[in-house]
Write a protein that holds these residues in place. Structure first.
Motif, mmCIF file in Angstrom:
data_model
loop_
_atom_site.group_PDB
_atom_site.id
_atom_site.type_symbol
_atom_site.label_atom_id
_atom_site.label_comp_id
_atom_site.label_asym_id
_atom_site.label_seq_id
_atom_site.Cartn_x
_atom_site.Cartn_y
_atom_site.Cartn_z
ATOM 1 N N VAL A 186 -61.034 -119.423 43.150
ATOM 2 C CA VAL A 186 -62.270 -119.819 43.414
ATOM 3 C C VAL A 186 -63.158 -119.130 44.377
ATOM 4 O O VAL A 186 -64.249 -118.725 44.362
ATOM 5 N N GLN A 187 -62.271 -118.989 45.483
ATOM 6 C CA GLN A 187 -62.800 -118.300 46.798
ATOM 7 C C GLN A 187 -63.266 -116.861 46.476
ATOM 8 O O GLN A 187 -64.083 -116.227 46.815
ATOM 9 N N VAL A 188 -62.280 -116.173 45.545
ATOM 10 C CA VAL A 188 -62.639 -114.820 44.916
ATOM 11 C C VAL A 188 -64.012 -114.823 44.304
ATOM 12 O O VAL A 188 -64.864 -113.899 44.480
ATOM 13 N N LEU A 189 -64.157 -115.631 43.227
ATOM 14 C CA LEU A 189 -65.147 -115.630 42.304
ATOM 15 C C LEU A 189 -66.379 -116.008 43.095
ATOM 16 O O LEU A 189 -67.625 -115.440 42.984
ATOM 17 N N ILE A 190 -66.204 -117.018 44.029
ATOM 18 C CA ILE A 190 -67.471 -117.421 44.665
ATOM 19 C C ILE A 190 -68.139 -116.335 45.663
ATOM 20 O O ILE A 190 -69.135 -116.056 45.913
ATOM 21 N N THR A 191 -67.171 -115.906 46.354
ATOM 22 C CA THR A 191 -67.561 -114.810 47.233
ATOM 23 C C THR A 191 -68.095 -113.248 46.560
ATOM 24 O O THR A 191 -69.033 -112.810 46.883
ATOM 25 N N LEU A 192 -67.657 -113.104 45.191
ATOM 26 C CA LEU A 192 -68.140 -111.915 44.414
ATOM 27 C C LEU A 192 -69.723 -112.247 44.078
ATOM 28 O O LEU A 192 -70.638 -111.336 44.347
ATOM 29 N N HIS A 193 -69.840 -113.604 43.883
ATOM 30 C CA HIS A 193 -71.253 -114.135 43.556
ATOM 31 C C HIS A 193 -72.097 -113.993 44.781
ATOM 32 O O HIS A 193 -73.133 -113.453 44.677
ATOM 33 N N LEU A 194 -71.680 -114.337 45.945
ATOM 34 C CA LEU A 194 -72.514 -114.157 47.099
ATOM 35 C C LEU A 194 -72.708 -113.009 47.711
ATOM 36 O O LEU A 194 -73.841 -112.681 48.004
ATOM 37 N N PHE A 195 -71.902 -112.035 47.377
ATOM 38 C CA PHE A 195 -72.125 -110.905 47.490
ATOM 39 C C PHE A 195 -73.214 -109.836 46.899
ATOM 40 O O PHE A 195 -74.193 -109.454 47.495
ATOM 41 N N CYS A 196 -73.197 -110.252 45.728
ATOM 42 C CA CYS A 196 -74.143 -109.836 44.760
ATOM 43 C C CYS A 196 -75.519 -110.608 44.959
ATOM 44 O O CYS A 196 -76.615 -110.130 44.948
ATOM 45 N N GLY A 197 -75.215 -111.762 45.111
ATOM 46 C CA GLY A 197 -76.599 -112.708 45.485
ATOM 47 C C GLY A 197 -77.436 -112.372 46.770
ATOM 48 O O GLY A 197 -78.396 -112.307 46.833
ATOM 49 N N PHE A 198 -76.520 -111.811 47.756
ATOM 50 C CA PHE A 198 -77.289 -111.497 49.127
ATOM 51 C C PHE A 198 -78.043 -110.124 48.636
ATOM 52 O O PHE A 198 -79.090 -110.119 49.171
ATOM 53 N N ILE A 199 -77.621 -109.169 48.070
ATOM 54 C CA ILE A 199 -78.235 -107.961 47.573
ATOM 55 C C ILE A 199 -79.526 -108.504 46.953
ATOM 56 O O ILE A 199 -80.862 -108.013 47.281
ATOM 57 N N ILE A 200 -79.604 -109.392 46.183
ATOM 58 C CA ILE A 200 -80.834 -109.773 45.040
ATOM 59 C C ILE A 200 -81.667 -110.423 46.115
ATOM 60 O O ILE A 200 -82.987 -110.078 45.900
ATOM 61 N N VAL A 201 -81.260 -111.216 46.827
ATOM 62 C CA VAL A 201 -82.258 -112.208 47.482
ATOM 63 C C VAL A 201 -82.850 -111.393 48.909
ATOM 64 O O VAL A 201 -83.939 -111.590 49.171
ATOM 65 N N ILE A 202 -82.222 -110.274 49.418
ATOM 66 C CA ILE A 202 -82.824 -109.605 50.635
ATOM 67 C C ILE A 202 -83.660 -108.604 50.023
ATOM 68 O O ILE A 202 -84.728 -108.170 50.939
ATOM 69 N N ASN A 203 -83.496 -108.112 48.796
ATOM 70 C CA ASN A 203 -84.181 -106.968 48.367
ATOM 71 C C ASN A 203 -85.645 -107.245 48.489
ATOM 72 O O ASN A 203 -86.552 -106.450 48.718
ATOM 73 N N PRO A 204 -86.185 -108.143 47.840
ATOM 74 C CA PRO A 204 -87.653 -108.738 47.833
ATOM 75 C C PRO A 204 -88.232 -108.680 49.050
ATOM 76 O O PRO A 204 -89.454 -108.170 49.239
ATOM 77 N N VAL A 205 -87.602 -109.047 50.043
ATOM 78 C CA VAL A 205 -88.082 -109.352 51.251
ATOM 79 C C VAL A 205 -88.267 -108.083 52.071
ATOM 80 O O VAL A 205 -89.445 -107.442 52.483
ATOM 81 N N CYS A 206 -87.100 -107.006 51.730
ATOM 82 C CA CYS A 206 -87.298 -105.771 52.262
ATOM 83 C C CYS A 206 -88.421 -104.944 51.651
ATOM 84 O O CYS A 206 -89.297 -104.171 52.089
ATOM 85 N N GLN A 207 -88.573 -105.067 50.418
ATOM 86 C CA GLN A 207 -89.572 -104.353 49.663
ATOM 87 C C GLN A 207 -90.869 -104.725 50.019
ATOM 88 O O GLN A 207 -91.824 -103.861 50.133
ATOM 89 N N GLU A 208 -91.099 -105.868 50.310
ATOM 90 C CA GLU A 208 -92.583 -106.330 50.676
ATOM 91 C C GLU A 208 -92.888 -105.828 51.925
ATOM 92 O O GLU A 208 -94.014 -105.375 52.179
ATOM 93 N N LEU A 209 -92.069 -105.917 52.843
ATOM 94 C CA LEU A 209 -91.964 -105.464 54.277
ATOM 95 C C LEU A 209 -92.391 -104.033 54.270
ATOM 96 O O LEU A 209 -93.101 -103.258 55.055
ATOM 97 N N GLU A 210 -91.662 -103.202 53.471
ATOM 98 C CA GLU A 210 -91.613 -101.647 53.316
ATOM 99 C C GLU A 210 -93.022 -101.288 52.841
ATOM 100 O O GLU A 210 -93.543 -100.313 53.213
ATOM 101 N N GLU A 211 -93.502 -102.094 51.750
ATOM 102 C CA GLU A 211 -94.853 -101.849 51.549
ATOM 103 C C GLU A 211 -96.000 -101.724 52.590
ATOM 104 O O GLU A 211 -96.627 -100.984 52.822
ATOM 105 N N LEU A 212 -95.823 -102.766 53.366
ATOM 106 C CA LEU A 212 -96.549 -103.127 54.504
ATOM 107 C C LEU A 212 -96.555 -102.024 55.476
ATOM 108 O O LEU A 212 -97.539 -101.517 56.096
ATOM 109 N N LEU A 213 -95.369 -101.446 55.774
ATOM 110 C CA LEU A 213 -94.912 -100.468 56.551
ATOM 111 C C LEU A 213 -95.017 -99.075 56.010
ATOM 112 O O LEU A 213 -94.957 -98.006 56.672
ATOM 113 N N LYS A 214 -95.490 -99.064 54.592
ATOM 114 C CA LYS A 214 -95.665 -97.715 53.966
ATOM 115 C C LYS A 214 -94.677 -96.708 53.840
ATOM 116 O O LYS A 214 -94.597 -95.707 54.199
ATOM 117 N N ILE A 215 -93.323 -97.550 53.846
ATOM 118 C CA ILE A 215 -92.142 -96.904 53.682
ATOM 119 C C ILE A 215 -92.061 -96.361 52.145
ATOM 120 O O ILE A 215 -92.084 -97.193 51.129
#
Length: 437
Positions: A296-325
């Motif tokens: 279970v720890q392996v399965l949940i950790t894999l899910h959390l790794f994938c989930g981290f990238i999914i949830v942090i990307n939209p925040v990064c993308q919107e801020l990158e647009e504001l910063l014109k990156i």
């Protein structure tokens, strides 16, 4: 409840290429794949925290879970109808939109509405990324300690953040439905194994289970956790915007919430019945050690790794647009996203316990995005004047919307107060002050 035909999109020969009707994508998501995306976004951290949250609600928590799931499904459907009306009425929003939920806020309440939605979404996703980092680090620490090695949890936060950093540099995948399917499968298997482990513990240990008395702070802390577990609304309009038939979004959300409720409720009830007050904020720290726990720890950790990238990307993308990156891979993006992961790490090191953070997010921005804004935007759109057919809203729908907003506001304020009070009264010493476990 108004029928879909009241807000269906007419066929338009002026929109060609990959689009059929307004907002329709010939190669877009189906009802099933949309449901899978919604489950993949919601399922994960919630199932680990719900057994502990039941200590704050008692057996009434079963009813609260069911009601939250049903109300969340209903407001998710309302949000879907909002996006249909926006596309139908405003030509500039008929093409694919990167930020459909903020667009709904813009159409209904202008710039303040858009800013409120955008800030709430980004705060929610940032908070979720902190929770995911904390949980992933906790699981990795536990796995390594079972192997005979033991490092401070605070050090593991740095190690896991460093491992996540290079992946965070990558742009959003163009077609990542296999990741969503894998996340759903992993979490589903994990829920079954957790339930089996809890039952095994109950059979092996015939001891009296103490259940604490209910109080205001614990009850609304638990409510915030439950809201977090069922609050996938920030991403719902984005999924709908990628559907072949956006008017079928309501069906996908209904299926998604049935699946999530079926995954969450058995674990929450069994954990509360078997462990009671012994249940920790992460149920994996409560169940007995052994092969089932490690899987279970392996399965949940894999899910959390994938989930981290999914949830942090939209925040990064919107801020990158504001910063014109630039959108293509470049050094500025690498530097900026490394800084973003560093900020997430700093918050995690400052508050190295995910329970209060989860409750704070659930009681504040999640409640706003899931229970207050969808019915508010829906009613506003229905009563807006313009060059379009009026939408008749039955009395029972108006009453339901007002009741949901009132209850959401009341419970959200109480949950936020309880979470802030808990953080102020019982906060763990930051890692950079004490690096002990």
């Amino acid at each position: 409840m108004i029928q879909d035909r009241d807000v269906l999109l007419p066929k338009s020969p002026s929109v060609g290429g990959e689009m059929g009707q307004y907002g329709h994508h010939r190669h877009g998501l189906t009802v099933l794949t949309t449901a899978v995306f919604a489950v993949g976004e919601m399922a994960g951290a919630g199932v680990l925290a719900l057994p502990f949250s039941m200590n704050g609600t008692g057996f009434i928590g079963i009813l609260i879970n069911v009601v939250c799931a049903l109300v969340s499904a209903y407001t998710g459907m309302l949000l879907g109808k909002c996006w249909l009306m926006v596309m139908h009425r405003f030509e500039e929003h008929r093409e694919h939109s990167r930020y459909p939920y903020p667009t709904i806020g813009q159409v209904t309440f202008g710039t303040p509405g858009r800013l409120l939605v955008s800030c709430s979404i980004n705060l929610t996703l940032f908070g979720v990324s902190v929770v995911f980092l904390l949980l992933a680090s906790e699981n990795v620490q536990s796995l390594v300690s079972h192997a005979g090695k033991d490092f401070s949890f605070c050090y593991w936060l740095v190690i896991v953040a460093a491992a996540l950093c290079p992946i965070a540099w990558l742009g959003t995948p163009k077609d990542f439905w296999p990741i969503a399917v894998a996340a759903v499968v992993a979490t589903s298997i994990a829920c079954v194994i957790i339930l089996a482990n809890i039952i095994k513990d109950d059979l092996d240990n015939d001891v009296y289970v103490f259940r604490p008395n209910l109080n205001f702070t614990d009850f609304f802390m638990a409510f915030g956790t439950i809201c977090f577990a069922y609050g996938g609304h920030p991403a719902f309009p984005t999924f709908q915007a990628d559907m072949r038939n956006p008017e079928k979004f309501g069906r996908a959300i209904f299926v998604a919430y049935l699946i999530v409720l079926g995954m969450y409720l058995p674990v929450a009830i069994a954990g509360y019945v078997v462990y009671g007050s012994n249940a920790k904020s992460n149920i994996l720290n409560t169940v007995s050690a052994g092969p089932m726990l490690y899987i279970v720890q392996v399965l949940i950790t894999l899910h959390l790794f994938c989930g981290f990238i999914i949830v942090i990307n939209p925040v990064c993308q919107e801020l990158e647009e504001l910063l014109k990156i630039p959108k293509e891979f470049n050094v500025r993006r690498v530097i900026f996203r490394t800084i973003m992961v560093g900020v997430v790490l700093f918050v995690a090191e400052s508050i190295p316990q995910f329970g209060p953070i989860l409750s704070l997010i659930g009681g504040s921005t999640t409640t706003l995005l899931a229970y207050i804004l969808p019915p508010l935007f829906f009613l506003k759109l229905c009563y807006m004047e313009g060059d379009w057919d009026k939408v008749h809203v039955p009395l029972h729908v108006k009453v339901a919307c007002v009741e949901i907003m009132a209850l959401g506001l009341t419970a959200g304020v109480a949950s936020t107060y309880s979470a802030v009070k808990d953080l102020a009264d019982f906060a763990t010493t930051p890692c950079y002050i004490s690096t002990g476990d």
